[in-house]
Design a protein around this motif. Structure first.
Motif, mmCIF file in Angstrom:
data_model
loop_
_atom_site.group_PDB
_atom_site.id
_atom_site.type_symbol
_atom_site.label_atom_id
_atom_site.label_comp_id
_atom_site.label_asym_id
_atom_site.label_seq_id
_atom_site.Cartn_x
_atom_site.Cartn_y
_atom_site.Cartn_z
ATOM 1 N N PHE A 299 38.059 -5.109 44.048
ATOM 2 C CA PHE A 299 38.659 -5.044 42.716
ATOM 3 C C PHE A 299 39.277 -6.377 42.312
ATOM 4 O O PHE A 299 39.164 -6.799 41.157
ATOM 5 C CB PHE A 299 39.722 -3.943 42.686
ATOM 6 C CG PHE A 299 40.193 -3.589 41.303
ATOM 7 C CD1 PHE A 299 39.539 -2.619 40.565
ATOM 8 C CD2 PHE A 299 41.283 -4.224 40.728
ATOM 9 C CE1 PHE A 299 39.958 -2.294 39.285
ATOM 10 C CE2 PHE A 299 41.707 -3.913 39.447
ATOM 11 C CZ PHE A 299 41.043 -2.931 38.725
ATOM 12 N N ILE A 300 39.909 -7.063 43.267
ATOM 13 C CA ILE A 300 40.682 -8.255 42.936
ATOM 14 C C ILE A 300 39.871 -9.538 43.109
ATOM 15 O O ILE A 300 39.974 -10.469 42.304
ATOM 16 C CB ILE A 300 41.956 -8.309 43.803
ATOM 17 C CG1 ILE A 300 42.843 -7.089 43.528
ATOM 18 C CG2 ILE A 300 42.744 -9.585 43.535
ATOM 19 C CD1 ILE A 300 44.026 -6.967 44.466
ATOM 20 N N LEU A 301 39.029 -9.600 44.150
ATOM 21 C CA LEU A 301 38.415 -10.870 44.539
ATOM 22 C C LEU A 301 36.918 -10.943 44.266
ATOM 23 O O LEU A 301 36.256 -11.879 44.722
ATOM 24 C CB LEU A 301 38.646 -11.120 46.041
ATOM 25 C CG LEU A 301 40.104 -11.181 46.496
ATOM 26 C CD1 LEU A 301 40.181 -11.376 47.996
ATOM 27 C CD2 LEU A 301 40.847 -12.293 45.768
ATOM 28 N N SER A 302 36.355 -9.994 43.542
ATOM 29 C CA SER A 302 34.908 -10.001 43.320
ATOM 30 C C SER A 302 34.503 -10.692 42.032
ATOM 31 O O SER A 302 33.302 -10.876 41.781
ATOM 32 C CB SER A 302 34.390 -8.555 43.301
ATOM 33 O OG SER A 302 34.902 -7.856 42.178
ATOM 34 N N ASP A 307 38.556 -14.206 36.983
ATOM 35 C CA ASP A 307 37.584 -15.276 37.177
ATOM 36 C C ASP A 307 37.846 -15.984 38.499
ATOM 37 O O ASP A 307 38.952 -16.461 38.758
ATOM 38 C CB ASP A 307 37.680 -16.267 36.016
ATOM 39 C CG ASP A 307 36.671 -17.394 36.152
ATOM 40 O OD1 ASP A 307 35.610 -17.161 36.750
ATOM 41 O OD2 ASP A 307 36.952 -18.507 35.670
ATOM 42 N N ILE A 308 36.818 -16.065 39.349
ATOM 43 C CA ILE A 308 36.979 -16.669 40.673
ATOM 44 C C ILE A 308 37.284 -18.158 40.558
ATOM 45 O O ILE A 308 38.081 -18.708 41.326
ATOM 46 C CB ILE A 308 35.707 -16.424 41.516
ATOM 47 C CG1 ILE A 308 35.563 -14.928 41.818
ATOM 48 C CG2 ILE A 308 35.752 -17.217 42.818
ATOM 49 C CD1 ILE A 308 34.320 -14.565 42.591
ATOM 50 N N GLN A 309 36.674 -18.840 39.577
ATOM 51 C CA GLN A 309 36.894 -20.273 39.443
ATOM 52 C C GLN A 309 38.334 -20.612 39.044
ATOM 53 O O GLN A 309 38.760 -21.754 39.208
ATOM 54 C CB GLN A 309 35.930 -20.848 38.397
ATOM 55 C CG GLN A 309 34.469 -20.663 38.742
ATOM 56 C CD GLN A 309 34.099 -21.313 40.053
ATOM 57 O OE1 GLN A 309 34.576 -22.403 40.356
ATOM 58 N NE2 GLN A 309 33.264 -20.659 40.848
ATOM 59 N N SER A 310 39.057 -19.621 38.515
ATOM 60 C CA SER A 310 40.451 -19.855 38.130
ATOM 61 C C SER A 310 41.423 -19.591 39.274
ATOM 62 O O SER A 310 42.619 -19.813 39.128
ATOM 63 C CB SER A 310 40.819 -18.960 36.934
ATOM 64 O OG SER A 310 39.973 -19.220 35.831
ATOM 65 N N ALA A 314 41.919 -21.930 48.157
ATOM 66 C CA ALA A 314 41.918 -21.134 49.389
ATOM 67 C C ALA A 314 41.434 -19.710 49.120
ATOM 68 O O ALA A 314 40.687 -19.135 49.921
ATOM 69 C CB ALA A 314 43.319 -21.114 50.004
ATOM 70 N N ILE A 315 41.849 -19.123 47.990
ATOM 71 C CA ILE A 315 41.411 -17.770 47.654
ATOM 72 C C ILE A 315 39.926 -17.766 47.315
ATOM 73 O O ILE A 315 39.202 -16.812 47.645
ATOM 74 C CB ILE A 315 42.247 -17.221 46.479
ATOM 75 C CG1 ILE A 315 43.731 -17.249 46.829
ATOM 76 C CG2 ILE A 315 41.818 -15.804 46.142
ATOM 77 C CD1 ILE A 315 44.095 -16.427 48.029
ATOM 78 N N TYR A 326 29.042 -10.796 45.540
ATOM 79 C CA TYR A 326 27.622 -11.076 45.363
ATOM 80 C C TYR A 326 26.945 -9.997 44.526
ATOM 81 O O TYR A 326 26.065 -10.294 43.713
ATOM 82 C CB TYR A 326 26.956 -11.198 46.733
ATOM 83 C CG TYR A 326 27.637 -12.199 47.631
ATOM 84 C CD1 TYR A 326 27.469 -13.567 47.425
ATOM 85 C CD2 TYR A 326 28.468 -11.789 48.668
ATOM 86 C CE1 TYR A 326 28.104 -14.499 48.241
ATOM 87 C CE2 TYR A 326 29.100 -12.702 49.494
ATOM 88 C CZ TYR A 326 28.917 -14.058 49.266
ATOM 89 O OH TYR A 326 29.559 -14.974 50.063
ATOM 90 N N PHE A 327 27.357 -8.763 44.714
ATOM 91 C CA PHE A 327 26.737 -7.674 43.954
ATOM 92 C C PHE A 327 27.164 -7.712 42.493
ATOM 93 O O PHE A 327 26.375 -7.385 41.601
ATOM 94 C CB PHE A 327 27.110 -6.329 44.583
ATOM 95 C CG PHE A 327 26.242 -5.187 44.109
ATOM 96 C CD1 PHE A 327 24.879 -5.330 43.976
ATOM 97 C CD2 PHE A 327 26.811 -3.963 43.813
ATOM 98 C CE1 PHE A 327 24.087 -4.280 43.546
ATOM 99 C CE2 PHE A 327 26.027 -2.900 43.390
ATOM 100 C CZ PHE A 327 24.655 -3.061 43.256
#
Length: 371
Positions: A299-302, A307-310, A314-315, A326-327
């Motif tokens: 839920f939090i890290l996918s 946004d992952i780039q934000s 380290a995260i 990936y899914f």
């Protein structure tokens, strides 16, 4: 590997599923409920935002501008007598922003000077504040263009952007969120389906009977994996059908690519559940660990919402061990962009490695011993 014994174990597991319908509820009822709740409850679109409007000196120009504001589907404007009353409305959460047309607004506009409109936005919700600010600027720009056309003059702007929105031209956040939501839901369902089965065998004492039989541990694991894999694919098909026909999310890619990617991801989720179940040997503990280890990171890290780039560097590194990442990329690509093979194959390869890893560790940890 004995085919007859494997068929017997699969039949036994299906009979167990029919006698204990909790697995059916997890595979088919839970996706429907979660898609309804999140699909309709989670939205990044701002619609009918309450805005306090203050007009110090009403004129034809101010009325025209407020009329354009009322025509926008994004705002629900309410007139206030003065700026102090509008501020109190924002403090009381009756409005999310203030549009202030001062007394010199019409005079500056008619004299050809630069007229300004004051916009005060409640920044408690930073995301909503940015959306509201952008919408106000859009309404202001549209009104200026219409006014220039009505006067038969050209609106002089140094740069006129020509926007083209790829893959989601309607800018519906639901088209972006629902595919990611399917990935998060299938992570939870896949892990829960198998997280409980081996632990249930230990709790009920039937695992000892299986170990006393000639079946191998590989046959036991396959006998539990295959039925729940078929149920998980059924739940995935139901989720995709709801996304396309209920939430009207476009499916630009091919069904077979979606099916293969879903099968790979489901093997990862089922492998995580089997590993948890093998180590926990208790249904309650297995269920809690499955939720903490699979659902919360998904839920939090996918990239489903955040946004992952934000994220901090380290995260971002940690997100690479979250299978749902990936899914989510695969689903959003297939649904909105189509069969973009560099994206699909790269992320499918990562899922294949994770499936082999989790299933291999489960097989290594599973032994026909009671200790």
């Amino acid at each position: 590997m004995n085919a007859q014994r494997l068929r017997g174990l699969i039949r036994k597991e299906f009979l167990q599923i029919l006698r204990d319908p909790s697995a059916i509820a997890i595979a088919f009822v839970m996706p429907v409920l979660l898609l309804f709740l999140f699909g309709y409850g989670v939205s990044l679109d701002a619609r009918q935002v309450p805005v306090a409007v203050v007009v110090d000196q009403p004129t034809g120009e101010t009325s025209a501008f407020i009329g354009g504001l009322r025509q926008s589907p994004y705002f629900s404007p309410t007139l206030y007598p003065d700026i102090a009353a509008a501020r109190r409305a924002v403090m009381a959460r009756q409005a999310d922003g203030i549009l202030w047309l001062r007394s010199n607004f019409s005079r500056q506009l008619l004299s050809g000077q630069t007229a300004s409109a004051g916009a005060l936005v409640n920044g408690v919700d930073a995301n909503n504040a940015r959306i509201l600010e952008g919408y106000l600027q859009g309404v202001w720009q549209t009104w200026l263009q219409l006014r220039a056309q009505a006067a038969g003059t050209a609106l002089i702007i140094p740069v006129i952007p020509q926007d083209r929105i790829w893959f989601n031209p309607a800018l519906r956040s639901r088209d972006y969120l629902v595919p990611g939501l399917i990935a998060v839901i299938m992570t939870l369902i896949g892990a829960l389906l198998t997280a409980l089965v081996v632990a249930r065998e230990w709790e009920r004492g039937t695992m000892e009977a299986l170990m006393a039989s000639p079946v191998t541990m590989g046959e036991i694991l396959l006998g539990k994996l295959i039925p729940y894999f078929l149920m998980g694919m059924g739940g995935m098909a139901l989720s995709v059908a709801m996304a396309v026909w209920l939430f009207a999310v476009p499916l630009e890619g091919s069904l077979w690519a979606l099916t293969l990617a879903s099968a790979l991801f489901l093997l990862v989720a089922l492998g995580m559940g089997l590993l948890i179940s093998t180590l926990a040997k208790n249904q309650f503990v297995a269920a809690q660990v499955a939720i903490i280890v699979t659902f919360l990171p998904a839920f939090i890290l996918s990239g489903f919402i955040f946004d992952i780039q934000s994220m901090p560097q380290a995260i971002q590194v940690i997100t690479h061990i979250v299978a749902a990442r990936y899914f989510v990329f695969i689903l959003q690509t297939i649904f909105l962009a189509g069969d973009v093979w560099p994206v699909i194959l790269g992320n499918a390869g990562a899922l294949l490695i994770m499936a082999v890893l989790f299933l291999g560790i489960t097989w290594r940890k599973s032994r026909k011993r009671l200790d």
